[in-house]
Enzyme design. Sequence first.
Site, PDB file in Angstrom:
ATOM      1  N   GLN A 142      -7.522  -0.234   3.589  1.00 29.50           N
ATOM      2  CA  GLN A 142      -8.446  -0.615   4.193  1.00 29.50           C
ATOM      3  C   GLN A 142      -9.945  -1.096   3.818  1.00 29.50           C
ATOM      4  O   GLN A 142     -10.185  -2.208   5.183  1.00 29.50           O
ATOM      5  CB  GLN A 142      -8.714   0.216   6.217  1.00 29.50           C
ATOM      6  CG  GLN A 142      -7.097   0.582   6.471  1.00 29.50           C
ATOM      7  CD  GLN A 142      -6.393  -1.051   7.138  1.00 29.50           C
ATOM      8  OE1 GLN A 142      -7.336  -1.826   7.708  1.00 29.50           O
ATOM      9  NE2 GLN A 142      -5.017  -0.469   7.939  1.00 29.50           N
TER      10      GLN A 142
ATOM     11  N   HIS B 273      -2.010  -7.683   2.476  1.00 29.18           N
ATOM     12  CA  HIS B 273      -1.823  -8.258   3.701  1.00 29.18           C
ATOM     13  C   HIS B 273      -3.153  -7.745   4.345  1.00 29.18           C
ATOM     14  O   HIS B 273      -3.354  -8.225   5.508  1.00 29.18           O
ATOM     15  CB  HIS B 273      -0.241  -8.448   4.489  1.00 29.18           C
ATOM     16  CG  HIS B 273      -0.094  -6.336   5.155  1.00 29.18           C
ATOM     17  ND1 HIS B 273      -0.410  -6.154   6.363  1.00 29.18           N
ATOM     18  CD2 HIS B 273       0.419  -5.898   4.421  1.00 29.18           C
ATOM     19  CE1 HIS B 273       0.122  -4.809   6.544  1.00 29.18           C
ATOM     20  NE2 HIS B 273       0.658  -4.687   4.919  1.00 29.18           N
TER      21      HIS B 273
ATOM     22  N   CYS C  83       3.401   1.676  14.701  1.00 34.23           N
ATOM     23  CA  CYS C  83       4.578   2.609  13.836  1.00 34.23           C
ATOM     24  C   CYS C  83       5.598   1.350  14.076  1.00 34.23           C
ATOM     25  O   CYS C  83       5.926   0.662  15.132  1.00 34.23           O
ATOM     26  CB  CYS C  83       4.787   3.423  14.498  1.00 34.23           C
ATOM     27  SG  CYS C  83       6.602   4.531  14.791  1.00 34.23           S
TER      28      CYS C  83
ATOM     29  N   THR D 185      11.296  -7.005 -10.588  1.00 36.94           N
ATOM     30  CA  THR D 185      10.614  -8.675 -10.617  1.00 36.94           C
ATOM     31  C   THR D 185       9.643  -8.537  -9.689  1.00 36.94           C
ATOM     32  O   THR D 185      10.082  -8.259  -8.531  1.00 36.94           O
ATOM     33  CB  THR D 185      12.245  -9.841 -10.686  1.00 36.94           C
ATOM     34  OG1 THR D 185      12.852  -9.772 -11.605  1.00 36.94           O
ATOM     35  CG2 THR D 185      11.760 -10.780 -11.039  1.00 36.94           C
TER      36      THR D 185
ATOM     37  N   ASN E  69      -7.415   3.095   8.823  1.00 35.52           N
ATOM     38  CA  ASN E  69      -6.755   2.173  10.052  1.00 35.52           C
ATOM     39  C   ASN E  69      -7.244   2.394  11.233  1.00 35.52           C
ATOM     40  O   ASN E  69      -6.614   1.189  12.299  1.00 35.52           O
ATOM     41  CB  ASN E  69      -5.734   2.587   9.609  1.00 35.52           C
ATOM     42  CG  ASN E  69      -5.039   4.025   9.395  1.00 35.52           C
ATOM     43  OD1 ASN E  69      -5.010   4.931   8.459  1.00 35.52           O
ATOM     44  ND2 ASN E  69      -3.932   3.940  10.015  1.00 35.52           N
TER      45      ASN E  69
ATOM     46  N   GLY F  76       0.876  -1.361  -0.427  1.00 38.99           N
ATOM     47  CA  GLY F  76       0.367  -0.394   0.092  1.00 38.99           C
ATOM     48  C   GLY F  76       1.103   1.234   0.113  1.00 38.99           C
ATOM     49  O   GLY F  76       0.391   2.261  -0.425  1.00 38.99           O
ATOM     50  N   THR F  77       2.114   1.210   0.812  1.00 34.73           N
ATOM     51  CA  THR F  77       2.479   2.952   0.738  1.00 34.73           C
ATOM     52  C   THR F  77       3.118   2.826  -0.768  1.00 34.73           C
ATOM     53  O   THR F  77       3.233   4.130  -0.846  1.00 34.73           O
ATOM     54  CB  THR F  77       3.879   2.268   1.793  1.00 34.73           C
ATOM     55  OG1 THR F  77       3.622   1.265   3.095  1.00 34.73           O
ATOM     56  CG2 THR F  77       4.709   3.268   1.838  1.00 34.73           C
TER      57      THR F  77
HETATM   58  N1  PLP Z   1      -2.900   2.861   3.842  1.00 34.66           N
HETATM   59  C1  PLP Z   1      -3.198   2.866   5.345  1.00 34.66           C
HETATM   60  C2  PLP Z   1      -4.958   3.325   4.986  1.00 34.66           C
HETATM   61  C3  PLP Z   1      -2.820   1.982   5.113  1.00 34.66           C
HETATM   62  O1  PLP Z   1      -3.427   1.583   7.174  1.00 34.66           O
HETATM   63  C4  PLP Z   1      -2.067   1.182   5.617  1.00 34.66           C
HETATM   64  C5  PLP Z   1      -1.036   0.001   6.222  1.00 34.66           C
HETATM   65  O2  PLP Z   1      -1.418  -0.008   7.847  1.00 34.66           O
HETATM   66  C6  PLP Z   1      -0.807   1.472   4.246  1.00 34.66           C
HETATM   67  C7  PLP Z   1      -0.847   2.495   3.416  1.00 34.66           C
HETATM   68  C8  PLP Z   1       0.417   1.036   4.014  1.00 34.66           C
HETATM   69  O3  PLP Z   1       0.344  -0.656   3.788  1.00 34.66           O
HETATM   70  P1  PLP Z   1       1.643  -1.426   3.668  1.00 34.66           P
HETATM   71  O4  PLP Z   1       1.543  -1.333   4.465  1.00 34.66           O
HETATM   72  O5  PLP Z   1       1.242  -3.010   2.052  1.00 34.66           O
HETATM   73  O6  PLP Z   1       2.557  -1.018   2.503  1.00 34.66           O
END
Ligand code: PLP
Length: 365
Positions: free
Chosen positions: A165, A187, A305, A224, A137, A68-69
Amino acid sequence: MHYLDANASEPLRPEAKAAMSAAFEITGNPSSVHAHGRAARKLIEDAREKIAARFGARGQDTVFTSGGTEADALAIHALGIGRRVLISATEHDAVRSAAPGADVLPVSRDGIVDLDALRAWLAAGPPGLVCVMLANNETGTIQPVEQAAALCRTHGALLHVDAVQAAGRIQVDLTALGCHSLALSAHKMGGPSGVGALVLSPEVSGIIPLIAGGGQERGRRGGTQAVPAIAGFAAVCGAIFDQPQIAALRDRAEAAAVRIGAIVCGGGAPRLANTTSLALPGARADTQVIAMDLAGVAVSAGAACSSGKVQTSHVLTAMGLGALAGETIRVSLPWNVSEAAIEAFETAYSRMAERSRRGLVPAAA
Ligand code: PLP
């Protein structure tokens, strides 16, 4: 030990594990032209089509990322070029850190974005990029993304939606929402960590990469692909967890906490069925988490965190909760939550609140 921290990571679902085990048997790089490479490529292309269809998009507009990040960072990097950027005040750090200097869209006491403020921002300058998450989240608050998308489109702005989320918990469909991009993470859906996707609308899918590398993902994300992780992601992407059963258990835990003196943050807004954000006036969040952990119940203090340090929640601060922002824990039920876990939570929480009343759990500084 009972696990009530699903918003940090859902337990792996068996179908993800099975799909990953099978994918580990494939030798080969999906970019290779020989038969081994073609087998790996077929796996990821089938997965891409399945995930895209599930989220209301086309396979060719779906870019695999490390999670997600990275999906948030790629969206903001690519869609924000030459645009003003506005992010909601309760966005995840994945969005906040990718948009330094962005304008901030305020939220109500229940954490809902202020659509009048959005309208005013859109009208006040050239077309921008707006980021509004679908579900928060920490509180589970569900945002009026369709309305935000309609406003953005009226003003020629782009809307990026962090659906990390929400996916797996409520219906998420890029076309129905009307947004331009969605960030996903496996995940949080019972899949493996370390894989996610940026799902784009056809209008914006020719994006400039953050990592160019060897031109994988149609030149939009080099590197990859993580074949087994993508297989696990595809295996869980259709699941929507049992809402009524999870909601009933969440409500039961929440009611027990409220009887003991807790305040539900964001309780007046539409929320994910699995999440509750519980403030206990006078008790520091990190100490609450430790007390619950010692009692065998895993919860978290606001956002997890990576440094292990708990900071005062910017989400709860933006909701105007003042000192409560440092006195709140997040309880998030996993897809396989049991009644026994809720019973253990009730016992542990009531003991912890009792200790706090007796001054044994320190208040926030
Ligand atoms: N965005 C939200 C709302 C999240 O809750 C999280 C992870 O806690 C992320 C992005 C980041 O996702 P990832 O852990 O797959 O990088």
